[in-house]
Write a protein that holds these residues in place. Structure first.
Motif, PDB file in Angstrom:
ATOM      1  N   GLU A  23       0.812  -1.212   0.000  1.00 44.50           N
ATOM      2  CA  GLU A  23       0.000   0.000   0.000  1.00 44.50           C
ATOM      3  C   GLU A  23       0.848   1.266   0.000  1.00 44.50           C
ATOM      4  O   GLU A  23       0.349   2.337  -0.329  1.00 44.50           O
ATOM      5  CB  GLU A  23      -0.942  -0.018   1.209  1.00 44.50           C
ATOM      6  N   THR A  24       2.101   1.160   0.374  1.00 47.96           N
ATOM      7  CA  THR A  24       3.021   2.292   0.328  1.00 47.96           C
ATOM      8  C   THR A  24       4.042   2.070  -0.783  1.00 47.96           C
ATOM      9  O   THR A  24       4.272   0.938  -1.228  1.00 47.96           O
ATOM     10  CB  THR A  24       3.751   2.456   1.674  1.00 47.96           C
TER      11      THR A  24
ATOM     12  N   LEU B 120       7.918  -1.414  -3.613  1.00 48.88           N
ATOM     13  CA  LEU B 120       9.253  -1.662  -4.160  1.00 48.88           C
ATOM     14  C   LEU B 120       9.888  -2.895  -3.530  1.00 48.88           C
ATOM     15  O   LEU B 120      10.556  -3.687  -4.221  1.00 48.88           O
ATOM     16  CB  LEU B 120      10.141  -0.433  -3.941  1.00 48.88           C
ATOM     17  N   GLU B 121       9.698  -3.095  -2.230  1.00 48.04           N
ATOM     18  CA  GLU B 121      10.237  -4.287  -1.571  1.00 48.04           C
ATOM     19  C   GLU B 121       9.612  -5.555  -2.131  1.00 48.04           C
ATOM     20  O   GLU B 121      10.304  -6.561  -2.350  1.00 48.04           O
ATOM     21  CB  GLU B 121       9.997  -4.195  -0.066  1.00 48.04           C
ATOM     22  N   VAL B 122       8.303  -5.532  -2.348  1.00 48.96           N
ATOM     23  CA  VAL B 122       7.623  -6.721  -2.876  1.00 48.96           C
ATOM     24  C   VAL B 122       8.125  -7.043  -4.276  1.00 48.96           C
ATOM     25  O   VAL B 122       8.426  -8.203  -4.598  1.00 48.96           O
ATOM     26  CB  VAL B 122       6.099  -6.501  -2.860  1.00 48.96           C
ATOM     27  N   VAL B 123       8.242  -6.038  -5.151  1.00 46.87           N
ATOM     28  CA  VAL B 123       8.693  -6.280  -6.527  1.00 46.87           C
ATOM     29  C   VAL B 123      10.122  -6.810  -6.540  1.00 46.87           C
ATOM     30  O   VAL B 123      10.447  -7.769  -7.265  1.00 46.87           O
ATOM     31  CB  VAL B 123       8.571  -4.984  -7.349  1.00 46.87           C
ATOM     32  N   GLN B 124      10.995  -6.212  -5.753  1.00 50.65           N
ATOM     33  CA  GLN B 124      12.379  -6.698  -5.710  1.00 50.65           C
ATOM     34  C   GLN B 124      12.457  -8.122  -5.163  1.00 50.65           C
ATOM     35  O   GLN B 124      13.288  -8.924  -5.620  1.00 50.65           O
ATOM     36  CB  GLN B 124      13.222  -5.759  -4.852  1.00 50.65           C
TER      37      GLN B 124
ATOM     38  N   PRO C 283       1.087   1.309  -8.669  1.00 51.26           N
ATOM     39  CA  PRO C 283       2.220   2.104  -8.177  1.00 51.26           C
ATOM     40  C   PRO C 283       2.122   3.545  -8.667  1.00 51.26           C
ATOM     41  O   PRO C 283       1.542   3.841  -9.718  1.00 51.26           O
ATOM     42  CB  PRO C 283       3.435   1.390  -8.776  1.00 51.26           C
ATOM     43  N   THR C 284       2.705   4.432  -7.916  1.00 47.83           N
ATOM     44  CA  THR C 284       2.738   5.832  -8.311  1.00 47.83           C
ATOM     45  C   THR C 284       3.857   6.065  -9.332  1.00 47.83           C
ATOM     46  O   THR C 284       4.695   5.192  -9.575  1.00 47.83           O
ATOM     47  CB  THR C 284       2.957   6.717  -7.078  1.00 47.83           C
ATOM     48  N   LYS C 285       3.848   7.239  -9.904  1.00 46.57           N
ATOM     49  CA  LYS C 285       4.897   7.593 -10.869  1.00 46.57           C
ATOM     50  C   LYS C 285       6.267   7.607 -10.211  1.00 46.57           C
ATOM     51  O   LYS C 285       7.262   7.185 -10.820  1.00 46.57           O
ATOM     52  CB  LYS C 285       4.575   8.958 -11.485  1.00 46.57           C
ATOM     53  N   ASP C 286       6.328   8.088  -8.988  1.00 40.10           N
ATOM     54  CA  ASP C 286       7.603   8.099  -8.273  1.00 40.10           C
ATOM     55  C   ASP C 286       8.105   6.689  -7.994  1.00 40.10           C
ATOM     56  O   ASP C 286       9.309   6.420  -8.068  1.00 40.10           O
ATOM     57  CB  ASP C 286       7.452   8.870  -6.955  1.00 40.10           C
ATOM     58  N   ALA C 287       7.177   5.776  -7.673  1.00 36.98           N
ATOM     59  CA  ALA C 287       7.582   4.391  -7.413  1.00 36.98           C
ATOM     60  C   ALA C 287       8.132   3.741  -8.673  1.00 36.98           C
ATOM     61  O   ALA C 287       9.128   3.004  -8.625  1.00 36.98           O
ATOM     62  CB  ALA C 287       6.404   3.593  -6.867  1.00 36.98           C
ATOM     63  N   LEU C 288       7.505   4.003  -9.821  1.00 42.06           N
ATOM     64  CA  LEU C 288       8.015   3.445 -11.078  1.00 42.06           C
ATOM     65  C   LEU C 288       9.390   4.014 -11.413  1.00 42.06           C
ATOM     66  O   LEU C 288      10.286   3.285 -11.877  1.00 42.06           O
ATOM     67  CB  LEU C 288       7.028   3.739 -12.210  1.00 42.06           C
ATOM     68  N   GLN C 289       9.564   5.305 -11.177  1.00 48.28           N
ATOM     69  CA  GLN C 289      10.867   5.916 -11.436  1.00 48.28           C
ATOM     70  C   GLN C 289      11.940   5.318 -10.521  1.00 48.28           C
ATOM     71  O   GLN C 289      13.062   5.036 -10.965  1.00 48.28           O
ATOM     72  CB  GLN C 289      10.773   7.437 -11.230  1.00 48.28           C
ATOM     73  N   LYS C 290      11.571   5.109  -9.273  1.00 45.55           N
ATOM     74  CA  LYS C 290      12.518   4.515  -8.328  1.00 45.55           C
ATOM     75  C   LYS C 290      12.852   3.079  -8.708  1.00 45.55           C
ATOM     76  O   LYS C 290      14.016   2.646  -8.610  1.00 45.55           O
ATOM     77  CB  LYS C 290      11.915   4.563  -6.925  1.00 45.55           C
ATOM     78  N   LEU C 291      11.868   2.329  -9.189  1.00 50.60           N
ATOM     79  CA  LEU C 291      12.117   0.951  -9.616  1.00 50.60           C
ATOM     80  C   LEU C 291      13.057   0.914 -10.808  1.00 50.60           C
ATOM     81  O   LEU C 291      13.957   0.067 -10.876  1.00 50.60           O
ATOM     82  CB  LEU C 291      10.792   0.265  -9.959  1.00 50.60           C
TER      83      LEU C 291
ATOM     84  N   ASP D 234      -1.127  -8.058  -9.780  1.00 54.12           N
ATOM     85  CA  ASP D 234      -2.485  -7.671 -10.153  1.00 54.12           C
ATOM     86  C   ASP D 234      -3.300  -7.243  -8.943  1.00 54.12           C
ATOM     87  O   ASP D 234      -4.147  -6.341  -9.046  1.00 54.12           O
ATOM     88  CB  ASP D 234      -3.188  -8.834 -10.860  1.00 54.12           C
ATOM     89  N   GLU D 235      -3.072  -7.883  -7.805  1.00 59.66           N
ATOM     90  CA  GLU D 235      -3.853  -7.585  -6.610  1.00 59.66           C
ATOM     91  C   GLU D 235      -3.287  -6.400  -5.816  1.00 59.66           C
ATOM     92  O   GLU D 235      -3.991  -5.827  -5.001  1.00 59.66           O
ATOM     93  CB  GLU D 235      -3.920  -8.815  -5.700  1.00 59.66           C
ATOM     94  N   CYS D 236      -2.016  -6.059  -6.051  1.00 59.70           N
ATOM     95  CA  CYS D 236      -1.425  -4.924  -5.343  1.00 59.70           C
ATOM     96  C   CYS D 236      -1.964  -3.605  -5.902  1.00 59.70           C
ATOM     97  O   CYS D 236      -2.373  -3.536  -7.061  1.00 59.70           O
ATOM     98  CB  CYS D 236       0.100  -4.953  -5.478  1.00 59.70           C
ATOM     99  N   PRO D 237      -1.969  -2.553  -5.106  1.00 60.17           N
ATOM    100  CA  PRO D 237      -2.401  -1.251  -5.620  1.00 60.17           C
ATOM    101  C   PRO D 237      -1.496  -0.768  -6.751  1.00 60.17           C
ATOM    102  O   PRO D 237      -0.335  -1.175  -6.866  1.00 60.17           O
ATOM    103  CB  PRO D 237      -2.288  -0.336  -4.386  1.00 60.17           C
TER     104      PRO D 237
END
Length: 299
Positions: A132-133, A138-142, A169-177, A164-167
């Protein structure tokens, strides 16, 4: 004789009265002394018994703590156990297990879910709460990229199901990934003998491209990620990595801007070579050949 008898009678009576007076004078003191001694003894006994009771209660508490703690620790947590309900607004959130352990628990229990009406496993619900944050997502994807083994056939399904079930991601989260993964053509050639990481990375990219179709998908397809996916189609790559790289490119091509970007990258030459695998006896390579042929005919 009569006179002697009277004298003896009066003498004995006076002696008996004197004894009575003496006893009446000393009996209260004797009773008081005896009562005090009895009370002292009873107090001492009561104090001793209280001390013994305290010692016994403390020893029982120690024995109970010694007995129950190992029993509580000896039982592992059931990954299927649903989360505790009814948490109050001021109650602290329950302690989270290690993210890698939750992902592996989900991978282990996902094969037991046969009905859509079943309660999701505890590990999956916990991962969804963490995602949710931005930091938790990012921790889950990694963790999905890091721990899912190549030989488990349900690994890509778990990646797809969790993302699919996770919320979103925000634009900042994608950039960080994108910064964390730091994908490029050179990264596709690294750890070629350990293809699990590359298979999971291409599967994650395909899921995100499908889930974020539109402007977010355009921003995700950076030059480095495009180069990474194209280099994953080389014959030096594992067939599973090639298959999921093709699927990721197909998902990115659902957006017209990305479709033009992929088409202008001279991918057709590589797909023509992979198309020759359509009749390969290795069924994994045959899937790669089929996807390459389908992409040439339709995309």
């Amino acid at each position: 004789m009569i006179v002697v008898a009277l004298v003896v009678f009066y003498a004995s009576r006076s002696l008996f009265q004197g004894l009575l007076l003496t006893l009446e004078h000393h009996i209260p003191r004797l009773l008081g002394a005896l009562g005090a001694s009895n009370m002292g003894n009873s107090c001492v006994c009561r104090d001793d018994s209280g001390a013994e009771d305290n010692v016994e209660s403390q020893s029982r508490q120690t024995e109970n703590s010694r007995v129950h703690v190992p029993e509580a620790r000896s039982h592992p947590r059931d990954p299927v156990r649903p989360p505790r309900r009814g948490r109050g607004p001021h109650e602290p959130r329950r302690k989270k297990q290690n993210v890698d352990g939750l992902v592996l628990d989900t991978l282990a229990v996902i094969r037991t879910l046969v009905d859509n009406d079943q309660e999701p496993p505890y590990s999956m619900i916990t991962l969804h709460e963490m995602a949710e944050t931005d930091e938790g997502w990012l921790e889950v994807v990694q963790s999905l990229i890091r721990v899912i083994p190549l030989e488990d056939p349900l690994g890509p399904a778990v990646i797809t199901l969790l993302l699919d079930e996770c919320p979103l991601p925000t634009k900042d989260a994608l950039q960080k990934l994108t910064e964390i993964l730091n994908l490029s053509g050179a990264a596709a050639c690294q750890d070629a003998c350990h293809p699990a990481k590359h298979r999971n990375t291409t599967a994650v990219l395909g899921c995100l491209a499908e889930k974020l179709a539109g402007p977010a998908s355009i921003g995700l397809l950076s030059p480095g990620i495009l180069e990474y996916l194209l280099h994953s189609l080389n014959f030096q790559s594992h067939p599973t990595v090639m298959l999921f790289a093709l699927i990721a490119l197909e998902k990115f091509a659902q957006t017209s801007e990305n479709k033009m970007t992929v088409s202008e990258s001279c991918i057709s030459d590589q797909l023509i070579l992979l198309e020759k695998w359509t009749d390969n006896p290795d069924y994994l390579k045959r899937q790669v050949g089929f996807c390459a042929q389908w992409s040439l005919d339709n995309l």
